[in-house]
Design an enzyme around this catalytic site. Structure first.
Site, PDB file in Angstrom:
ATOM      1  N   LYS A  21       0.765  -1.353   0.074  1.00  0.00           N
ATOM      2  CA  LYS A  21      -0.121   0.116  -0.149  1.00  0.00           C
ATOM      3  C   LYS A  21       0.921   1.258   0.020  1.00  0.00           C
ATOM      4  O   LYS A  21       1.970   1.208   0.593  1.00  0.00           O
ATOM      5  CB  LYS A  21      -0.905   0.132   1.135  1.00  0.00           C
ATOM      6  CG  LYS A  21      -2.124   0.898   1.152  1.00  0.00           C
ATOM      7  CD  LYS A  21      -3.352  -0.004   0.234  1.00  0.00           C
ATOM      8  CE  LYS A  21      -4.651   0.799   0.432  1.00  0.00           C
ATOM      9  NZ  LYS A  21      -5.690  -0.069   0.137  1.00  0.00           N
TER      10      LYS A  21
HETATM   11  N1  LIG Z   1     -11.392   2.295  -4.647  1.00  0.00           N
HETATM   12  C1  LIG Z   1     -10.964   1.139  -4.630  1.00  0.00           C
HETATM   13  O1  LIG Z   1     -11.155   0.291  -5.438  1.00  0.00           O
HETATM   14  C2  LIG Z   1     -11.015   0.373  -3.081  1.00  0.00           C
HETATM   15  C3  LIG Z   1     -10.976   1.155  -1.966  1.00  0.00           C
HETATM   16  N2  LIG Z   1     -11.192   0.300  -0.497  1.00  0.00           N
HETATM   17  C4  LIG Z   1     -11.231   1.243   0.548  1.00  0.00           C
HETATM   18  O2  LIG Z   1     -12.842   1.931   0.526  1.00  0.00           O
HETATM   19  C5  LIG Z   1     -12.826   3.023   1.164  1.00  0.00           C
HETATM   20  C6  LIG Z   1     -13.149   4.123   0.219  1.00  0.00           C
HETATM   21  O3  LIG Z   1     -12.516   4.333  -0.824  1.00  0.00           O
HETATM   22  P1  LIG Z   1     -12.933   5.105  -2.152  1.00  0.00           P
HETATM   23  O4  LIG Z   1     -14.282   4.921  -2.407  1.00  0.00           O
HETATM   24  O5  LIG Z   1     -11.946   4.605  -3.178  1.00  0.00           O
HETATM   25  O6  LIG Z   1     -12.458   6.636  -1.755  1.00  0.00           O
HETATM   26  P2  LIG Z   1     -13.034   7.926  -2.284  1.00  0.00           P
HETATM   27  O7  LIG Z   1     -11.916   8.995  -2.155  1.00  0.00           O
HETATM   28  O8  LIG Z   1     -13.761   7.965  -3.711  1.00  0.00           O
HETATM   29  O9  LIG Z   1     -14.458   8.198  -1.056  1.00  0.00           O
HETATM   30  C7  LIG Z   1     -14.043   8.218  -0.059  1.00  0.00           C
HETATM   31  C8  LIG Z   1     -15.453   8.865   0.638  1.00  0.00           C
HETATM   32  O10 LIG Z   1     -15.552   8.502   1.981  1.00  0.00           O
HETATM   33  C9  LIG Z   1     -16.214   9.681   2.587  1.00  0.00           C
HETATM   34  N3  LIG Z   1     -15.487   9.995   4.063  1.00  0.00           N
HETATM   35  C10 LIG Z   1     -14.279  10.127   4.613  1.00  0.00           C
HETATM   36  N4  LIG Z   1     -14.164  10.048   5.850  1.00  0.00           N
HETATM   37  C11 LIG Z   1     -15.757  10.007   6.165  1.00  0.00           C
HETATM   38  C12 LIG Z   1     -16.341   9.608   7.440  1.00  0.00           C
HETATM   39  N5  LIG Z   1     -15.708   9.915   8.699  1.00  0.00           N
HETATM   40  N6  LIG Z   1     -17.546   9.388   7.502  1.00  0.00           N
HETATM   41  C13 LIG Z   1     -18.191   9.220   6.412  1.00  0.00           C
HETATM   42  N7  LIG Z   1     -17.825   9.249   5.150  1.00  0.00           N
HETATM   43  C14 LIG Z   1     -16.473   9.591   4.947  1.00  0.00           C
HETATM   44  C15 LIG Z   1     -15.587  10.939   1.671  1.00  0.00           C
HETATM   45  O11 LIG Z   1     -16.266  11.972   1.837  1.00  0.00           O
HETATM   46  C16 LIG Z   1     -15.933  10.169   0.433  1.00  0.00           C
HETATM   47  O12 LIG Z   1     -17.273  10.300  -0.149  1.00  0.00           O
HETATM   48  C17 LIG Z   1     -11.276   3.161   1.714  1.00  0.00           C
HETATM   49  O13 LIG Z   1     -11.196   2.670   2.863  1.00  0.00           O
HETATM   50  C18 LIG Z   1     -10.426   2.317   0.713  1.00  0.00           C
HETATM   51  O14 LIG Z   1      -9.092   2.116   1.113  1.00  0.00           O
HETATM   52  C19 LIG Z   1     -10.848  -0.835  -0.596  1.00  0.00           C
HETATM   53  C20 LIG Z   1     -10.745  -1.471  -1.766  1.00  0.00           C
HETATM   54  C21 LIG Z   1     -10.622  -1.114  -2.946  1.00  0.00           C
HETATM   55  O1  LIG Z   2      -6.925  -2.712  -6.918  1.00  0.00           O
HETATM   56  C1  LIG Z   2      -5.782  -3.098  -6.369  1.00  0.00           C
HETATM   57  O2  LIG Z   2      -4.919  -3.477  -6.516  1.00  0.00           O
HETATM   58  C2  LIG Z   2      -5.691  -2.396  -4.581  1.00  0.00           C
HETATM   59  C3  LIG Z   2      -6.983  -1.946  -4.179  1.00  0.00           C
HETATM   60  C4  LIG Z   2      -6.667  -1.650  -2.856  1.00  0.00           C
HETATM   61  O3  LIG Z   2      -6.003  -0.768  -2.440  1.00  0.00           O
HETATM   62  C5  LIG Z   2      -7.545  -2.269  -1.783  1.00  0.00           C
HETATM   63  O4  LIG Z   2      -8.130  -3.443  -1.885  1.00  0.00           O
HETATM   64  O5  LIG Z   2      -7.569  -1.969  -0.443  1.00  0.00           O
END
Ligand SMILES: NC(=O)C1=CN([C@@H]2O[C@H](COP(=O)(O)OP(=O)(O)OC[C@H]3O[C@@H](n4cnc5c(N)ncnc54)[C@H](O)[C@@H]3O)[C@@H](O)[C@H]2O)C=CC1
Ligand SMILES: O=C(O)CCC(=O)C(=O)O
Length: 382
Positions: free
Chosen positions: A102
């Site tokens: 990461k």
């Molecule tokens: N993007 C991906 O493919 C993956 C993401 N994740 C995890 O999913 C989570 C979200 O990632 P993304 O959607 O990509 O990020 P993003 O940056 O697109 O969205 C994050 C969202 O969370 C909200 N947020 C932040 N703090 C908050 C709080 N305290 N309460 C409520 N909402 C809050 C933000 O306002 C935003 O809407 C992270 O923990 C990330 O590590 C896990 C696997 C894959």
């Molecule tokens: O798509 C990936 O390789 C990693 C996604 C990721 O950072 C996660 O699963 O938390």
């Protein structure tokens, strides 16, 4: 308890349940490599500003290390370490041939212009390009980063190593990205939820949902739940929450958000929601203490290292397509994702039955056991 202490505690519990040798346990916990770099860029006004970037490569016993890059003001070494470790167990739970990594940069992406973000991403790539690679470590998007960020990394990396689309996943389709990757984490969350509910004789259309976070993962999960007839009664993001007991029209909310940004969400108290199931679509959203309290209250928690593994699973499909030089249809991506999510669910349930444990420990023992076996087979445990 910080993220690293919490993740390591879950790992140690799994190691104890599996009866792992203490030397092997220690070697599985210690990261393979921790990278910390200074990234100095000129801002648009000509002033210089420095940021600290991290990449933690946790384990490569099962294959190249894999994991996202996060741009967030709270990125720190312990958190990146914890997230890298979670990736090792997650890729093993999904049974894809990767280890875990990461990365992140401590910055506020919303306060940077597009050209500042591009310069920062390129400088970060220059600093780490010889430590990542198609068969070494493959970054992807995470919080605060997206397909455009991956395009900049791909372009900068390719200046040093020749055109290398497989060095990042989650990139734009025009540069070799996979159909379905943008939605994959949210879609995987929905497939995981369906697998869990089927066990309880229920379906998404029977239930109401509260979604915390409305970025990539949360908004795709909300859209797909809505399309399946599930009633989403509350959605929150960092700025606040909206709720409607009759169900929120997710398509209208998305259109509103696209037009006006997340500031449209109004602050309301969503804390009184009583959930029967918690699906951890984010990484490490539940403190171990909260985990214990919720479990005692009979809440079923589908753990992060399984629930959000759809993203890295489709990242794996993207990497495979890049290496094959052949693009899959979106239906194939989604069908394969569903198959992987269901298979992992049954594998986790198998561990729960064998070790008489909850779903989190079922997932941890499954992942840790697979990495431990690969480590031992390679002769690395001593
Ligand atoms: N993007 C991906 O493919 C993956 C993401 N994740 C995890 O999913 C989570 C979200 O990632 P993304 O959607 O990509 O990020 P993003 O940056 O697109 O969205 C994050 C969202 O969370 C909200 N947020 C932040 N703090 C908050 C709080 N305290 N309460 C409520 N909402 C809050 C933000 O306002 C935003 O809407 C992270 O923990 C990330 O590590 C896990 C696997 C894959
Ligand atoms: O798509 C990936 O390789 C990693 C996604 C990721 O950072 C996660 O699963 O938390």
């Amino acid at each position: 308890m910080n993220a690293l202490a919490a993740t390591s505690r879950n790992f140690r519990n799994a190691a104890r349940i599996l009866g792992l040798d203490s030397k092997l346990e220690r070697s599985l916990l210690i990261p393979f490599r921790e990278i910390k770099v200074e990234c100095t860029i000129p801002k648009d006004d000509g002033s210089l500003v420095s940021y600290v970037g991290f990449r933690v490569q946790h384990d490569n016993a099962r294959g190249p290390m894999k994991g996202g890059i996060r741009y967030h003001p709270e990125v720190d070494p312990d958190e990146v370490n914890a997230l890298a470790q979670l990736m090792t167990w997650k890729t093993a739970v999904a049974d894809i041939p990767y280890g875990g990594a990461k990365g992140g940069i401590g910055c506020s992406p919303k306060e940077l212009s597009n050209s500042e973000l591009e310069r920062l991403t390129r400088v970060f790539t220059q600093k780490i390009h010889d430590l990542i690679g198609i068969h070494t470590d493959i970054p992807a998007p995470d919080m605060g980063t997206n397909a455009q960020t991956m395009a900049w990394i791909l372009d900068e990396y390719s200046k040093f190593h020749g055109h290398s689309p497989a060095v990042v996943t989650g990139k734009p389709i025009d540069l070799g990205g996979s159909l379905g990757r943008e939605a994959a984490t949210g879609r995987g969350v929905v497939y995981a939820t369906e697998a869990l509910l089927a066990e309880h004789g229920q379906a998404i259309r029977d239930l109401t949902f509260v979604i915390q976070g409305f970025g990539n993962v949360g908004s795709w999960a909300a859209r797909l739940i809505h399309e399946r007839g599930g009633k989403v009664i509350a959605v929150s993001d960092i700025t606040g929450a909206v709720k409607n007991a009759d169900g929120i029209d997710i398509h209208k909310l998305l259109a509103h958000k696209d037009k006006t940004g997340s500031g449209v969400l109004k602050r309301e108290n969503a804390a009184d929601v009583k959930a029967k199931f918690i699906i951890e679509a984010a990484n490490h959203p539940t403190d171990p203490e909260a985990d214990e309290i919720l479990s005692k209250r009979g809440v079923t928690i589908l753990p992060d290292i399984y629930a959000n593994s759809g993203g890295v699973t489709v990242s794996y499909f993207e990497w495979v397509q890049n290496i094959q030089g052949f693009m899959w249809e979106e239906d194939k991506v989604n069908n394969e994702l569903r198959r992987y999510m269901i298979r992992a669910f049954h594998n986790i349930k198998g561990m729960c039955q064998t070790h008489n444990c909850n779903l989190r420990m079922g997932a941890f023992t499954l992942g840790v056991n697979r990495v431990a076996r690969a480590t031992t087979l390679r002769g690395w445990e001593a």
